[in-house]
Design an enzyme around this catalytic site. Sequence first.
Site, short mmCIF file in Angstrom:
data_model
loop_
_atom_site.label_atom_id
_atom_site.label_comp_id
_atom_site.label_asym_id
_atom_site.label_seq_id
_atom_site.Cartn_x
_atom_site.Cartn_y
_atom_site.Cartn_z
N ALA A 179 0.87 -1.18 0.00
CA ALA A 179 0.00 0.00 0.00
C ALA A 179 0.91 1.23 0.00
O ALA A 179 2.05 1.17 0.45
CB ALA A 179 -0.88 -0.02 1.24
N GLY A 225 0.68 -5.04 1.02
CA GLY A 225 -0.54 -5.09 0.20
C GLY A 225 -0.32 -5.76 -1.15
O GLY A 225 -1.27 -6.30 -1.73
N GLU A 259 -0.69 -9.32 -0.46
CA GLU A 259 -2.12 -9.57 -0.17
C GLU A 259 -2.95 -9.58 -1.45
O GLU A 259 -3.85 -10.40 -1.61
CB GLU A 259 -2.64 -8.50 0.81
CG GLU A 259 -2.02 -8.67 2.19
CD GLU A 259 -2.36 -7.53 3.13
OE1 GLU A 259 -2.08 -6.37 2.76
OE2 GLU A 259 -2.89 -7.78 4.21
N GLU A 312 4.80 -5.18 7.19
CA GLU A 312 4.12 -4.07 7.87
C GLU A 312 4.66 -3.85 9.27
O GLU A 312 4.69 -2.73 9.78
CB GLU A 312 2.60 -4.36 7.94
CG GLU A 312 1.88 -4.24 6.62
CD GLU A 312 1.84 -5.53 5.81
OE1 GLU A 312 2.62 -6.47 6.13
OE2 GLU A 312 1.05 -5.61 4.85
C1 HXC Z 1 5.09 4.35 -1.16
C2 HXC Z 1 6.98 3.39 -1.97
C3 HXC Z 1 6.60 2.14 -1.44
C4 HXC Z 1 5.37 2.06 -0.74
C5 HXC Z 1 8.49 1.90 -2.43
N1 HXC Z 1 8.16 3.19 -2.57
N2 HXC Z 1 7.58 1.24 -1.74
N3 HXC Z 1 6.21 4.48 -1.83
N4 HXC Z 1 4.65 3.18 -0.61
N5 HXC Z 1 4.92 0.90 -0.23
C6 HXC Z 1 8.89 4.25 -3.26
C7 HXC Z 1 10.07 4.75 -2.47
O1 HXC Z 1 9.67 5.71 -1.53
C8 HXC Z 1 10.91 5.37 -3.57
O2 HXC Z 1 10.34 6.60 -3.95
C9 HXC Z 1 10.69 4.42 -4.73
O3 HXC Z 1 9.46 3.73 -4.44
C10 HXC Z 1 11.78 3.39 -4.89
O4 HXC Z 1 11.94 2.75 -3.65
P1 HXC Z 1 13.37 2.57 -2.94
O5 HXC Z 1 13.12 2.28 -1.52
O6 HXC Z 1 14.26 3.71 -3.26
O7 HXC Z 1 13.89 1.26 -3.71
P2 HXC Z 1 14.84 0.12 -3.16
O8 HXC Z 1 15.98 0.69 -2.39
O9 HXC Z 1 15.13 -0.75 -4.35
O10 HXC Z 1 13.95 -0.70 -2.11
C11 HXC Z 1 12.81 -1.41 -2.55
C12 HXC Z 1 11.95 -1.83 -1.34
C13 HXC Z 1 11.62 -0.61 -0.46
C14 HXC Z 1 12.67 -2.89 -0.52
C15 HXC Z 1 10.67 -2.47 -1.92
O11 HXC Z 1 11.09 0.43 -1.31
C16 HXC Z 1 10.60 -0.87 0.59
O12 HXC Z 1 10.92 -1.41 1.63
N6 HXC Z 1 9.37 -0.40 0.36
C17 HXC Z 1 8.30 -0.50 1.37
C18 HXC Z 1 7.80 -1.92 1.48
C19 HXC Z 1 6.71 -2.01 2.52
O13 HXC Z 1 6.93 -1.69 3.71
N7 HXC Z 1 5.55 -2.44 2.08
C20 HXC Z 1 4.38 -2.54 2.98
C21 HXC Z 1 3.61 -1.26 2.96
S1 HXC Z 1 2.35 -1.27 4.12
P3 HXC Z 1 11.20 7.98 -3.84
O14 HXC Z 1 10.23 9.01 -4.31
O15 HXC Z 1 11.61 8.10 -2.44
O16 HXC Z 1 12.35 7.75 -4.79
C22 HXC Z 1 1.15 -2.16 3.41
C23 HXC Z 1 -0.08 -2.32 4.28
C24 HXC Z 1 -1.13 -3.00 3.59
O17 HXC Z 1 1.23 -2.63 2.33
C25 HXC Z 1 -2.36 -2.84 4.33
C26 HXC Z 1 -3.54 -3.36 3.57
C27 HXC Z 1 -3.60 -2.96 2.17
#
Ligand code: HXC
Length: 290
Positions: free
Chosen positions: A98, A141, A144, A164
């Site tokens: 998400a 997400g 999911e 998460e």
């Molecule tokens: C918003 C995101 C994002 C996310 C990545 N980005 N994941 N933006 N929401 N979930 C954005 C980053 O901010 C960045 O934008 C760009 O994508 C590239 O990401 P990087 O981190 O620079 O890339 P990298 O170093 O290759 O790392 C990849 C990654 C990391 C390991 C996937 O991005 C990451 O950990 N993302 C979050 C994963 C996460 O926690 N997902 C769960 C979310 S909570 P900028 O503009 O900064 O360059 C969830 C709850 C669900 O899903 C609830 C029900 C639906």
Amino acid sequence: MAAVRALLPRVRAVLRPPARGPALRAFASGANFEYIITEKKGKNGSVGLIRLNRPKVLNALCNGLIEEMNQALEAFEKDPTVGAIVLTGGDKAFAAGADIKEMKNQTLQDCYSSNFLSHWDRLTQVKKPVIAAVNGYALGGGCELAMMCDIIYAGEKAQFAQPEILIGTIPGAGGTQRLTRAVGKSLAMEMVLTGDRLSAQDAKQAGLVSKIFPVETLVEEAIQCAEKIASNSKIIVAIAKESVNAAFEMTLTEGNKLEKKLFYSTFATDDQKEGMTAFVEKRKANFKDQ
Ligand code: HXC
């Protein structure tokens, strides 16, 4: 028998040619979506392909993306030429979860009053089979969303996780429930409590995905599987999907009862007659989705 007969109109309603509502018009006119790309694939365009397309943020699932995906699902569901749907992302990410930036300032009150994330459920209500083709990250997400699909195919470098916990929350779109049913308590608990990722190979071994393919052929393989499904009777496919899904909701006794009723209901269709007659006549069945 009345109960059995009552099941058929529900299935037929979905398979009936569509009234041309706004969602279908948008799709049919090739409207440009902002966050996804849709195409019809396979011989006779029998496969609806939805590609999540926010590559700069690794397909982070913002509200707009989910709304567009729902519109596309609606359109494919109503399109009588489409028999199955493939949901995919890019090579680096199916979806990284998400959109954290979009949701980070939400309050508990906001979540309750807006019924936050309820529109994510549309995917679980689609009657046509949906195959997730997962390359790269399927996190939070994203994982999911893949688990809401009926079949998961993974690229060799796919990674699945519910991270998460690392950002101070828990899965909210079925992650704790579907993952546990798919891989069992110990592995699901480990993933949810540590945020650790599962490789494609480990995901296959755990039963989360059914097949693994090279990154570059994954989507084509998913389309081929969808095409194979689409060549069967759409009404019988919908009944079969409903029956398998019931295994996640019912006891064994209830599920077997429902299966029997659904099995009986297939005998009210022309396609059952055609399928069995074709077998006896040693020819290929010509299903009419009736
Ligand atoms: C918003 C995101 C994002 C996310 C990545 N980005 N994941 N933006 N929401 N979930 C954005 C980053 O901010 C960045 O934008 C760009 O994508 C590239 O990401 P990087 O981190 O620079 O890339 P990298 O170093 O290759 O790392 C990849 C990654 C990391 C390991 C996937 O991005 C990451 O950990 N993302 C979050 C994963 C996460 O926690 N997902 C769960 C979310 S909570 P900028 O503009 O900064 O360059 C969830 C709850 C669900 O899903 C609830 C029900 C639906």
